[in-house]
Design an enzyme around this catalytic site. Structure first.
Site, short mmCIF file in Angstrom:
data_model
loop_
_atom_site.label_atom_id
_atom_site.label_comp_id
_atom_site.label_asym_id
_atom_site.label_seq_id
_atom_site.Cartn_x
_atom_site.Cartn_y
_atom_site.Cartn_z
N ALA A 70 0.96 -1.07 0.03
CA ALA A 70 -0.09 0.19 -0.01
C ALA A 70 0.92 1.38 -0.18
CB ALA A 70 -0.95 0.09 1.27
N THR A 71 2.14 1.23 0.70
CA THR A 71 2.89 2.66 0.46
C THR A 71 3.31 2.56 -0.91
OG1 THR A 71 3.91 1.79 2.77
CG2 THR A 71 5.27 3.02 1.56
N ASN A 145 -6.13 4.33 10.74
CA ASN A 145 -5.21 3.13 10.97
C ASN A 145 -5.02 2.87 12.56
OD1 ASN A 145 -3.73 5.05 9.31
ND2 ASN A 145 -2.13 4.28 10.87
N GLN A 173 -7.25 -0.33 5.93
CA GLN A 173 -7.85 -0.81 6.85
C GLN A 173 -9.24 -1.36 6.74
OE1 GLN A 173 -5.88 -1.87 9.45
NE2 GLN A 173 -4.43 -0.71 9.34
N ALA A 194 -1.96 -6.75 0.84
CA ALA A 194 -2.60 -7.96 1.18
C ALA A 194 -2.39 -8.33 2.78
CB ALA A 194 -1.85 -9.23 0.34
N HIS A 195 -1.24 -7.78 3.22
CA HIS A 195 -0.86 -8.34 4.59
C HIS A 195 -1.76 -7.93 5.68
CE1 HIS A 195 1.14 -5.11 6.49
NE2 HIS A 195 1.47 -4.42 5.40
N CYS A 319 9.07 5.20 20.01
CA CYS A 319 10.11 6.00 20.40
C CYS A 319 11.35 5.83 19.07
CB CYS A 319 10.85 4.84 21.39
SG CYS A 319 12.40 5.49 21.95
N1 PLP Z 1 -2.19 2.73 4.57
C1 PLP Z 1 -2.71 2.58 5.74
C2 PLP Z 1 -4.11 3.02 6.20
C3 PLP Z 1 -2.15 1.57 6.65
O1 PLP Z 1 -2.78 1.09 7.79
C4 PLP Z 1 -0.72 0.91 6.03
C5 PLP Z 1 0.01 -0.04 7.17
O2 PLP Z 1 -0.12 0.12 8.25
C6 PLP Z 1 -0.28 1.46 5.11
C7 PLP Z 1 -1.15 2.48 4.35
C8 PLP Z 1 0.73 0.86 4.62
O3 PLP Z 1 0.80 -0.39 4.24
P1 PLP Z 1 1.92 -1.32 3.47
O4 PLP Z 1 2.47 -1.88 4.63
O5 PLP Z 1 1.20 -2.53 2.83
O6 PLP Z 1 2.94 -0.56 2.80
#
Ligand code: PLP
Length: 375
Positions: A70-71, A145, A173, A194-195, A319
């Site tokens: 997603a990043t 999130n 989410q 997916a994770h 931290c």
């Molecule tokens: N966007 C949201 C709302 C998330 O909760 C997360 C992961 O915590 C991400 C993006 C990033 O996802 P990924 O770990 O697949 O890069």
């Protein structure tokens, strides 16, 4: 000591039903761009998976682009939009977004590629959408999130429609937990991975009609409709799509289980008569997503104390290089009372969390927070 994992919003384990499928498919050579029969077999599997995911989203298959996470999908949306749009690019967003949106938007602004307009955030954990906007990109996630708070999705749809802005909605989410059809949602782009839904790590997607408004950020081969170059990890994609299908098919049973676990914990805390805040607890929220603050305790101390007792949860502050950094989302929600953000503890059980695990978690948490400042 057996660890009880209650941090499913961070990542989920791979569903046991999916692991064998991935391993089996990984044993085949699978370059979907190769012209030989082996390559064409891989291409067939890839396109079948894409069609399956597109159907779950209510989109045509050519509006689904696989990414590594997603990043990456969020980076592709923001950077790709800024590259493809004539300046100035105004981005309407808020501190609630995940860091991969926030810091990407800030970097784009730092180098003059975008101008940021930050929405106010209420104590209820929702971003306050303006009535009108001259922004060309709106970044409003579906569910936050840290709190699980569902945002004003109807408002974002209207704002995008009336202003002509592209709405990018991070559904990481939200997908699989709430019913979803992208055209009905009205977002031009959605991203998730997916994770978070019991699929493999290392695979995500960016999808929607807005793909035609962004420039590719990984260039090279013509894969993914020229939106994202690179040999596709076919087995991971198949695992992702299987996880997405299971999430949708099992949605109502997973939701009831999560709601039951949530009520159990909240009920036990109330019975114990302990003072606590349920951050973002008053409006629409994802089931089983609890963000709590206990006066007199920091979230970080509680995370450490709970970890020592075998429970994995997370805090609203981390931290970083020896300094406590409060989450910008919680800081924005509680600008009048920073202790509330510092105290935040995020508890997110999963579809297979046993009721007994939540009961023992409740016992230990109550014990810890009944002894002020001795976590
Ligand atoms: N966007 C949201 C709302 C998330 O909760 C997360 C992961 O915590 C991400 C993006 C990033 O996802 P990924 O770990 O697949 O890069």
């Amino acid at each position: 000591m057996k660890t009880v994992y209650l941090d499913y919003a961070a990542t989920t384990p791979l569903d046991e039903r999916i692991a064998p499928l991935i391993l089996r498919e990984m044993a085949h050579p699978a370059n979907a761009s190769s012209v030989h029969q082996t390559g064409q077999r891989a291409r067939g599997r890839l396109e079948e998976a894409r069609t399956g995911l597109a159907a779950l989203l209510g989109l045509p298959p050519d509006q689904v682009v696989f990414t590594s996470s997603a990043t990456e999908a969020n980076n592709l949306a923001l950077r790709g939009f800024c590259e493809a749009t004539s300046r100035p690019v105004k981005i309407l967003t808020s501190q609630l977004e995940h860091s991969c949106i926030r810091s990407t938007a800030e970097r784009l602004a730092d180098r003059g590629a975008a101008e940021l307009q930050l929405m106010a955030v209420g104590e209820d954990g929702r971003a306050r959408l303006p009535e009108t906007t001259d922004a060309s990109l709106i970044c409003l996630m579906a569910a936050q999130n840290e709190t699980g708070v569902i945002q004003d999705l109807e408002g974002a749809r209207r704002l995008a429609e009336n202003s002509g802005a592209l709405w990018h909605c991070d559904i990481t989410q939200y997908f699989g937990v709430e019913p979803l059809n992208v055209p009905e949602l009205g977002a031009g782009l959605v991203s998730f991975s997916a994770h978070k839904i019991y699929g493999p790590q290392g695979i995500g997607c960016l999808a929607g009609p807005g793909l035609k408004r962004i420039a590719p950020q990984l260039t090279g081969g013509p894969q993914e409709g020229e939106h994202r170059a690179g040999t596709q990890p076919v087995a991971l994609i198949e695992g992702f799509v299987e996880a997405a299908k299971l999430a949708v098919a099992e949605r109502s049973q997973r939701r009831s289980h999560l709601r039951a676990l949530e009520s159990l914990l909240l009920g036990r805390l109330r019975e114990a008569g302990l003072p606590f805040f349920h951050n973002g607890g008053n409006g629409a929220r994802l089931p089983g997503f609890l963000n709590l603050s206990f006066p007199g305790f920091t979230g970080a101390d509680l995370v450490i104390a709970l970890d020592a007792r075998g429970f994995s949860v997370s805090a609203g502050s981390a931290c970083a290089t020896g300094v406590m950094e409060t989450s910008p989302a919680l800081a924005a929600m509680f600008s009048q009372d920073p202790t509330r953000a510092e105290g935040a503890l995020r508890i997110t059980p999963g579809k297979d969390t046993p009721v007994e695990a939540m009961e023992s978690f409740a016992d230990v948490l109550i014990q810890l927070v009944s002894r002020p400042n001795k976590a």
